[in-house]
Design a protein around this motif. Sequence first.
Motif, PDB file in Angstrom:
ATOM      1  N   LEU A   1      -0.850  -3.409   1.777  1.00 37.70           N
ATOM      2  CA  LEU A   1      -1.872  -4.306   1.248  1.00 37.70           C
ATOM      3  C   LEU A   1      -1.969  -5.517   2.171  1.00 37.70           C
TER       4      LEU A   1
ATOM      5  N   TRP B   1       2.032  -1.651  -4.231  1.00 34.18           N
ATOM      6  CA  TRP B   1       0.835  -1.075  -3.598  1.00 34.18           C
ATOM      7  C   TRP B   1       1.226  -0.126  -2.469  1.00 34.18           C
TER       8      TRP B   1
ATOM      9  N   VAL C   1       2.627 -11.836  -5.903  1.00 31.64           N
ATOM     10  CA  VAL C   1       2.041 -11.269  -4.688  1.00 31.64           C
ATOM     11  C   VAL C   1       3.035 -10.321  -4.013  1.00 31.64           C
TER      12      VAL C   1
ATOM     13  N   SER D   1      -4.185  -9.230  -0.873  1.00 33.62           N
ATOM     14  CA  SER D   1      -3.122  -9.478  -1.853  1.00 33.62           C
ATOM     15  C   SER D   1      -3.348 -10.794  -2.588  1.00 33.62           C
TER      16      SER D   1
ATOM     17  N   THR E   1       2.476  -6.320  -3.589  1.00 32.52           N
ATOM     18  CA  THR E   1       2.429  -5.751  -2.243  1.00 32.52           C
ATOM     19  C   THR E   1       3.390  -4.578  -2.104  1.00 32.52           C
TER      20      THR E   1
END
Length: 215
Positions: free
Chosen positions: A109, A101, A94, A114, A98
């Motif tokens: 995000l 992104w 995650v 996420s 993130t």
Amino acid sequence: MKVPDEYEPVQLIALLRSQGPQLRTHYFRPQSDLSYLIKCSVRGNTFRAFAHLALKPSEIFREWTHRYFTNKRIADLSTITRQPQYDQFLEAAVVDLTQAWSKRSGQQLKFGASRKLTNLLFKSLIRFVAIPDSARQVLIPLLHVPHDRFCFATIRRSANSGQFGASLRIPKNASMGFITSAPQYDAIQELMRRISTAADEPAITVDLVAWDSTH
């Protein structure tokens, strides 16, 4: 647009118990094509929630997935046997997603998104043939449930009932953006584990009943 089904607690437990084994057997059949598993993990209905990005959200996500899930990471995933190990592995993904992104899209995000993206990915990814079947059977009960309006509708009455711990209010229109913090996310995941445990099923069966059996 399809309207999600809602169930009383006793109805949901009976549904999980009756449909769960068949849904799990069908969904978690091993697949040899990793690119296919990545592509089908998150569909257009989820990506449509992301607007005005520098690149297509599907492109950002799939590019990150191909980069992040090296052979070593897949092998590491195969060795996980306990919930804390899985949770830590998932959270690391995650965090990396993130960061990627933000760099690629020009936007942050959000928390709920996420978690939904990574949980959908992991649900699909553990079908990969490089993960031994014995490891797959260990991982299935450790999966977190992807949260969307179908999942929330399925558990809404159970959440409000107080039969599975503290009563939780889930609005009728709740979708992935409803989840905004770690404590809220953890409470929802624990609720789904308690519901599924009452049916002698892993938590991911909630998603298989809510989404896969209706699409």
